[in-house]
Write a protein that holds these residues in place. Structure first.
Motif, PDB file in Angstrom:
ATOM      1  N   ILE A  24       0.836  -1.202   0.000  1.00 46.92           N
ATOM      2  CA  ILE A  24       0.000   0.000   0.000  1.00 46.92           C
ATOM      3  C   ILE A  24       0.871   1.253   0.000  1.00 46.92           C
ATOM      4  O   ILE A  24       0.566   2.239  -0.676  1.00 46.92           O
ATOM      5  N   SER A  25       1.979   1.219   0.720  1.00 42.85           N
ATOM      6  CA  SER A  25       2.848   2.397   0.749  1.00 42.85           C
ATOM      7  C   SER A  25       3.558   2.598  -0.593  1.00 42.85           C
ATOM      8  O   SER A  25       3.820   3.737  -0.974  1.00 42.85           O
ATOM      9  N   ILE A  26       3.852   1.524  -1.325  1.00 41.25           N
ATOM     10  CA  ILE A  26       4.417   1.679  -2.674  1.00 41.25           C
ATOM     11  C   ILE A  26       3.401   2.364  -3.587  1.00 41.25           C
ATOM     12  O   ILE A  26       3.739   3.288  -4.336  1.00 41.25           O
ATOM     13  N   ILE A  27       2.162   1.930  -3.514  1.00 40.20           N
ATOM     14  CA  ILE A  27       1.099   2.543  -4.320  1.00 40.20           C
ATOM     15  C   ILE A  27       0.915   4.005  -3.918  1.00 40.20           C
ATOM     16  O   ILE A  27       0.778   4.892  -4.769  1.00 40.20           O
ATOM     17  N   PHE A  28       0.941   4.282  -2.614  1.00 44.81           N
ATOM     18  CA  PHE A  28       0.801   5.644  -2.115  1.00 44.81           C
ATOM     19  C   PHE A  28       1.972   6.512  -2.575  1.00 44.81           C
ATOM     20  O   PHE A  28       1.788   7.690  -2.913  1.00 44.81           O
ATOM     21  N   ALA A  29       3.171   5.959  -2.623  1.00 42.11           N
ATOM     22  CA  ALA A  29       4.345   6.713  -3.094  1.00 42.11           C
ATOM     23  C   ALA A  29       4.209   7.049  -4.571  1.00 42.11           C
ATOM     24  O   ALA A  29       4.533   8.166  -4.999  1.00 42.11           O
ATOM     25  N   ILE A  30       3.725   6.106  -5.360  1.00 42.81           N
ATOM     26  CA  ILE A  30       3.535   6.363  -6.793  1.00 42.81           C
ATOM     27  C   ILE A  30       2.470   7.433  -6.999  1.00 42.81           C
ATOM     28  O   ILE A  30       2.655   8.370  -7.794  1.00 42.81           O
ATOM     29  N   LEU A  31       1.364   7.324  -6.266  1.00 42.26           N
ATOM     30  CA  LEU A  31       0.290   8.318  -6.405  1.00 42.26           C
ATOM     31  C   LEU A  31       0.730   9.701  -5.938  1.00 42.26           C
ATOM     32  O   LEU A  31       0.404  10.709  -6.575  1.00 42.26           O
ATOM     33  N   PHE A 107       5.591   0.678  10.393  1.00 44.57           N
ATOM     34  CA  PHE A 107       7.021   0.979  10.327  1.00 44.57           C
ATOM     35  C   PHE A 107       7.595   0.626   8.958  1.00 44.57           C
ATOM     36  O   PHE A 107       8.310   1.423   8.352  1.00 44.57           O
ATOM     37  N   ILE A 108       7.294  -0.563   8.481  1.00 49.47           N
ATOM     38  CA  ILE A 108       7.805  -0.997   7.171  1.00 49.47           C
ATOM     39  C   ILE A 108       7.208  -0.136   6.063  1.00 49.47           C
ATOM     40  O   ILE A 108       7.905   0.253   5.123  1.00 49.47           O
ATOM     41  N   GLY A 109       5.933   0.194   6.184  1.00 47.66           N
ATOM     42  CA  GLY A 109       5.301   1.056   5.183  1.00 47.66           C
ATOM     43  C   GLY A 109       5.936   2.430   5.126  1.00 47.66           C
ATOM     44  O   GLY A 109       6.153   2.975   4.043  1.00 47.66           O
ATOM     45  N   GLY A 110       6.244   3.006   6.272  1.00 46.28           N
ATOM     46  CA  GLY A 110       6.908   4.313   6.287  1.00 46.28           C
ATOM     47  C   GLY A 110       8.289   4.254   5.673  1.00 46.28           C
ATOM     48  O   GLY A 110       8.691   5.150   4.920  1.00 46.28           O
ATOM     49  N   PHE A 111       9.027   3.198   5.986  1.00 47.99           N
ATOM     50  CA  PHE A 111      10.365   3.030   5.402  1.00 47.99           C
ATOM     51  C   PHE A 111      10.278   2.878   3.893  1.00 47.99           C
ATOM     52  O   PHE A 111      11.003   3.549   3.147  1.00 47.99           O
ATOM     53  N   VAL A 112       9.385   2.031   3.428  1.00 44.92           N
ATOM     54  CA  VAL A 112       9.250   1.790   1.986  1.00 44.92           C
ATOM     55  C   VAL A 112       8.766   3.049   1.279  1.00 44.92           C
ATOM     56  O   VAL A 112       9.260   3.401   0.197  1.00 44.92           O
ATOM     57  N   TYR A 113       7.820   3.773   1.885  1.00 41.05           N
ATOM     58  CA  TYR A 113       7.300   5.006   1.289  1.00 41.05           C
ATOM     59  C   TYR A 113       8.413   6.032   1.104  1.00 41.05           C
ATOM     60  O   TYR A 113       8.575   6.595   0.013  1.00 41.05           O
ATOM     61  N   ALA A 114       9.197   6.267   2.146  1.00 43.37           N
ATOM     62  CA  ALA A 114      10.275   7.249   2.044  1.00 43.37           C
ATOM     63  C   ALA A 114      11.356   6.788   1.071  1.00 43.37           C
ATOM     64  O   ALA A 114      11.911   7.598   0.317  1.00 43.37           O
ATOM     65  N   LEU A 115      11.644   5.510   1.057  1.00 41.99           N
ATOM     66  CA  LEU A 115      12.671   4.987   0.154  1.00 41.99           C
ATOM     67  C   LEU A 115      12.238   5.096  -1.309  1.00 41.99           C
ATOM     68  O   LEU A 115      13.028   5.508  -2.176  1.00 41.99           O
ATOM     69  N   ILE A 116      10.995   4.751  -1.595  1.00 46.15           N
ATOM     70  CA  ILE A 116      10.491   4.851  -2.969  1.00 46.15           C
ATOM     71  C   ILE A 116      10.448   6.308  -3.419  1.00 46.15           C
ATOM     72  O   ILE A 116      10.825   6.629  -4.550  1.00 46.15           O
ATOM     73  N   LEU A 117      10.026   7.200  -2.531  1.00 45.04           N
ATOM     74  CA  LEU A 117      10.025   8.621  -2.886  1.00 45.04           C
ATOM     75  C   LEU A 117      11.438   9.128  -3.150  1.00 45.04           C
ATOM     76  O   LEU A 117      11.657   9.946  -4.048  1.00 45.04           O
ATOM     77  N   PRO A 133       7.485  14.852   0.173  1.00 48.82           N
ATOM     78  CA  PRO A 133       8.284  14.828   1.409  1.00 48.82           C
ATOM     79  C   PRO A 133       7.524  15.338   2.625  1.00 48.82           C
ATOM     80  O   PRO A 133       7.737  14.857   3.737  1.00 48.82           O
ATOM     81  N   THR A 134       6.618  16.272   2.405  1.00 49.40           N
ATOM     82  CA  THR A 134       5.774  16.731   3.517  1.00 49.40           C
ATOM     83  C   THR A 134       4.875  15.605   3.986  1.00 49.40           C
ATOM     84  O   THR A 134       4.677  15.410   5.199  1.00 49.40           O
ATOM     85  N   LEU A 135       4.343  14.840   3.043  1.00 47.30           N
ATOM     86  CA  LEU A 135       3.535  13.675   3.410  1.00 47.30           C
ATOM     87  C   LEU A 135       4.382  12.622   4.126  1.00 47.30           C
ATOM     88  O   LEU A 135       3.900  11.943   5.037  1.00 47.30           O
TER      89      LEU A 135
END
Length: 153
Positions: A24-31, A107-117, A133-135
């Motif tokens: 879900i965090s990968i999808i959120f990062a793409i969006l 925790f994993i979602g936050g890490f993956v989200y920031a890494l993908i961004l 980055p604000t998100l």
């Protein structure tokens, strides 16, 4: 009918909920990266430039990975000590607890989200401002809240 037992079997694994949060965090990062292209109408105080975005995202990525590692390794040490002294079912109860899986997922979602961004944000010739980055900072604040909840539970 045959898919339901497979779904229940997948759902019962410890890694399922954290993996789902990561997806879900990968999808959120793409969006959010796609939304950055059309974020011209937003006020400038919530948008950041490329250098600040890269600094924020790299800091958030490393801090979330450190926070996840330290918190869960500390809990595992405590549970191992408790396991040897009192009840052998303690570790199984901890691993099957949905709250523990959700906290690890956040925790994993936050890490993956920031890494993908961090991978998606590229430097261009023109001045570009980013919202993602604000998100990510807001997501990191949510992770700190879940970190507090982890030690309350």
């Amino acid at each position: 009918m045959k898919n339901r037992p497979t779904w229940l079997m997948l759902r019962s694994h410890f890694w399922f909920i954290p993996a789902l949060y990561g997806l879900i965090s990968i999808i959120f990062a793409i969006l959010s990266t796609l939304f950055d292209q059309y974020a011209n109408f937003l006020p400038n105080f919530i948008l950041v430039d490329i250098s600040l975005a890269q600094t924020l995202l790299s800091t958030i990525t490393s801090s979330l990975l450190t926070m996840t590692t330290i918190s869960f390794s500390t809990i595992m040490v405590v549970l191992t000590t408790y396991l040897s002294q009192f009840s052998p079912r303690t570790m199984q109860d901890f691993l099957t607890d949905v709250n523990t899986q959700r906290i690890l997922g956040v925790f994993i979602g936050g890490f993956v989200y920031a890494l993908i961004l961090l991978l998606f944000i590229r430097e261009t010739n023109k001045q570009v401002l980013f919202l993602s980055p604000t998100l990510a900072v807001l997501y990191a604040i949510v992770c700190v809240g879940f970190f507090d909840f982890l030690f309350i539970m």
